[in-house]
Design an enzyme around this catalytic site. Sequence first.
Site, PDB file in Angstrom:
ATOM      1  N   HIS A  32       0.716  -1.450  -0.013  1.00  0.00           N
ATOM      2  CA  HIS A  32       0.018   0.173   0.027  1.00  0.00           C
ATOM      3  C   HIS A  32       0.869   1.359  -0.010  1.00  0.00           C
ATOM      4  O   HIS A  32       0.199   2.348   0.255  1.00  0.00           O
ATOM      5  CB  HIS A  32      -1.097  -0.088   1.099  1.00  0.00           C
ATOM      6  N   ASP A  34       2.541   2.278  -2.855  1.00  0.00           N
ATOM      7  CA  ASP A  34       2.684   2.854  -4.052  1.00  0.00           C
ATOM      8  C   ASP A  34       1.871   3.920  -4.382  1.00  0.00           C
ATOM      9  O   ASP A  34       2.093   5.117  -4.884  1.00  0.00           O
ATOM     10  CB  ASP A  34       2.570   1.795  -5.027  1.00  0.00           C
ATOM     11  N   GLY A 119      -3.901 -12.445  -5.127  1.00  0.00           N
ATOM     12  CA  GLY A 119      -2.947 -11.533  -4.603  1.00  0.00           C
ATOM     13  C   GLY A 119      -1.611 -11.375  -5.611  1.00  0.00           C
ATOM     14  O   GLY A 119      -0.587 -10.712  -5.355  1.00  0.00           O
ATOM     15  N   LEU A 120      -1.688 -12.175  -6.717  1.00  0.00           N
ATOM     16  CA  LEU A 120      -0.671 -12.188  -7.757  1.00  0.00           C
ATOM     17  C   LEU A 120      -0.853 -10.913  -8.937  1.00  0.00           C
ATOM     18  O   LEU A 120      -0.174 -11.216 -10.031  1.00  0.00           O
ATOM     19  CB  LEU A 120      -0.372 -13.709  -8.297  1.00  0.00           C
ATOM     20  N   SER A 123      -4.948  -8.900 -12.487  1.00  0.00           N
ATOM     21  CA  SER A 123      -5.506  -7.668 -13.423  1.00  0.00           C
ATOM     22  C   SER A 123      -4.626  -7.062 -14.099  1.00  0.00           C
ATOM     23  O   SER A 123      -4.555  -6.582 -15.480  1.00  0.00           O
ATOM     24  CB  SER A 123      -6.011  -6.863 -12.525  1.00  0.00           C
ATOM     25  N   GLU A 155      -7.097   0.698 -14.922  1.00  0.00           N
ATOM     26  CA  GLU A 155      -7.810   0.134 -13.882  1.00  0.00           C
ATOM     27  C   GLU A 155      -8.482   1.227 -12.828  1.00  0.00           C
ATOM     28  O   GLU A 155      -9.438   1.229 -12.267  1.00  0.00           O
ATOM     29  CB  GLU A 155      -6.421  -0.340 -12.918  1.00  0.00           C
ATOM     30  N   ASP A 167       1.637  -2.908  -9.566  1.00  0.00           N
ATOM     31  CA  ASP A 167       1.439  -3.864 -10.058  1.00  0.00           C
ATOM     32  C   ASP A 167       1.867  -3.713 -11.515  1.00  0.00           C
ATOM     33  O   ASP A 167       2.346  -4.845 -12.327  1.00  0.00           O
ATOM     34  CB  ASP A 167      -0.232  -4.228 -10.022  1.00  0.00           C
TER      35      ASP A 167
HETATM   36  P1  ADP Z   1      -5.630  -9.519  -8.663  1.00  0.00           P
HETATM   37  O1  ADP Z   1      -5.086  -9.468  -7.255  1.00  0.00           O
HETATM   38  O2  ADP Z   1      -5.781 -10.903  -9.365  1.00  0.00           O
HETATM   39  O3  ADP Z   1      -5.239  -8.695  -9.606  1.00  0.00           O
HETATM   40  P2  ADP Z   1      -7.975  -8.080  -8.995  1.00  0.00           P
HETATM   41  O4  ADP Z   1      -9.382  -8.077  -8.458  1.00  0.00           O
HETATM   42  O5  ADP Z   1      -7.252  -6.741  -8.983  1.00  0.00           O
HETATM   43  O6  ADP Z   1      -7.346  -9.216  -8.437  1.00  0.00           O
HETATM   44  O7  ADP Z   1      -8.220  -8.465 -10.547  1.00  0.00           O
HETATM   45  C1  ADP Z   1      -8.917  -9.895 -10.666  1.00  0.00           C
HETATM   46  C2  ADP Z   1     -10.173  -9.471 -11.984  1.00  0.00           C
HETATM   47  O8  ADP Z   1      -9.341  -9.250 -13.235  1.00  0.00           O
HETATM   48  C3  ADP Z   1     -10.865 -10.494 -12.274  1.00  0.00           C
HETATM   49  O9  ADP Z   1     -12.097 -10.549 -11.401  1.00  0.00           O
HETATM   50  C4  ADP Z   1     -11.221 -10.227 -13.785  1.00  0.00           C
HETATM   51  O10 ADP Z   1     -12.348  -9.496 -13.772  1.00  0.00           O
HETATM   52  C5  ADP Z   1     -10.134  -9.868 -14.287  1.00  0.00           C
HETATM   53  N1  ADP Z   1      -9.191 -10.908 -14.632  1.00  0.00           N
HETATM   54  C6  ADP Z   1      -7.836 -11.176 -14.399  1.00  0.00           C
HETATM   55  N2  ADP Z   1      -7.178 -12.245 -15.250  1.00  0.00           N
HETATM   56  C7  ADP Z   1      -8.241 -12.402 -16.058  1.00  0.00           C
HETATM   57  C8  ADP Z   1      -8.363 -13.453 -17.222  1.00  0.00           C
HETATM   58  N3  ADP Z   1      -7.530 -14.126 -17.675  1.00  0.00           N
HETATM   59  N4  ADP Z   1      -9.677 -13.341 -17.911  1.00  0.00           N
HETATM   60  C9  ADP Z   1     -10.581 -12.761 -17.589  1.00  0.00           C
HETATM   61  N5  ADP Z   1     -10.574 -11.693 -16.501  1.00  0.00           N
HETATM   62  C10 ADP Z   1      -9.425 -11.658 -15.966  1.00  0.00           C
HETATM   63 MG    MG Z   2      -5.385  -6.449  -9.286  1.00  0.00          MG
END
Ligand code: ADP
Ligand code: MG
Length: 367
Positions: A32, A34, A119-120, A123, A155, A167
């Site tokens: 947190h 960034d 958490g990886l 997005s 985002e 990220d």
């Molecule tokens: P994270 O920690 O994995 O980034 P987020 O909530 O920030 O979690 O992002 C997750 C969201 O990103 C998913 O709910 C989806 O909407 C989108 N997303 C990530 N990867 C994919 C993928 N391969 N296909 C479709 N949507 C994806």
């Molecule tokens: Mg994310």
Amino acid sequence: MSSSMPTFRALFSRDAEVYADAPGRVNLIGEHTDYNGGYVLPAAVPQRTRVELAARPDGTVRLWSAQSQGEVASYTLGEERRDGTWTDYVKGMTRALAQHGALGGFDMRVDSDVPVGSGLSSSAALEIAAGRALRERFHLRLTDLQLAMAGQRAENELVGAPVGIMDQMASVFADTATALFVDTRTLAYARVQLPASAAVVVIDSGISHRNAGGAYAERRAECEQAASRLGVRQLRDVGIADLHRVSQLPSPLDRRARHIVTENQRVLDTVDAFGRGVLAAAGRLCNESHVSMRDDFEISVPEIDRLVAIAQATDGVYGARLTGGGFGGSVVVLADAAQARTAAAHIVNQYAATTGNAGRLLVQPEG
Ligand code: ADP
Ligand code: MG
């Protein structure tokens, strides 16, 4: 990867023209910080998001993802509007990238082995993989740094998540062999070598952070309030020597700000510890970071605390902490390379035995 899934040709009746990918990331320390203009230290994970793309002669975008288990979605370029689905991340990219050249319509197929909501940063992997494919196919003129910034804007503006730039910087610039130190105010970055005897292990708690959006935004707002009361632009501008002023803030702003100020120092100290090859010191900083996130920033959950405690008590472990935005997700463990695989298996077993939750080993050294 999902091999039984339809191919690009099966989905769109033609072949893809370009292919691009981007990795997820694990943050070693600097949580947190960034969006406070501070320091972070992520590394790429082996898991990647892959995008295949072919241009269309019109302004239509058609999208399909192996992870969304749905139909082909579509929208019109220039009419990007949030609908709360995964396609918002791609819409955010086309809106942000339109400033860098003339985009046309396209068909896109997405597949990924970056776990979603663990958490990886699946997005950012999606944003950057899509951005790379679009940059190549439409000959957009933007640097890697601008690509990371476009991902953050996607985002922030289209998805509506007020995230910092860690990220996207990690997905663009980090590799799995080194850590990436980023000063998120200047966007200067440097690769940091981990000592050869160090190994990074990542274990998913099985608690998804999926509904953490509101809490994330609340933390960010608290940090901004704290900065404003302290008379600084961002909490980055407050150092350890100013902690006495931080302690005079009303609760919980005092604790929120203390986390950011001490966490920034821990990132710098961790880079120093890696440089000196002192893994015990890096491990202690990792453990202190977890306490700070748990008690001051209040972004942990009981299952994560349990997983961290088990890891910290395991032979061959230097330190362990929550990684990522919090409220679930994964734990990162700094371990001795020779003992990492045995330690990881032990931690997952103990976690299952004591909580009944199935932890999932996401990253461990090869061998
Ligand atoms: P994270 O920690 O994995 O980034 P987020 O909530 O920030 O979690 O992002 C997750 C969201 O990103 C998913 O709910 C989806 O909407 C989108 N997303 C990530 N990867 C994919 C993928 N391969 N296909 C479709 N949507 C994806
Ligand atoms: Mg994310």
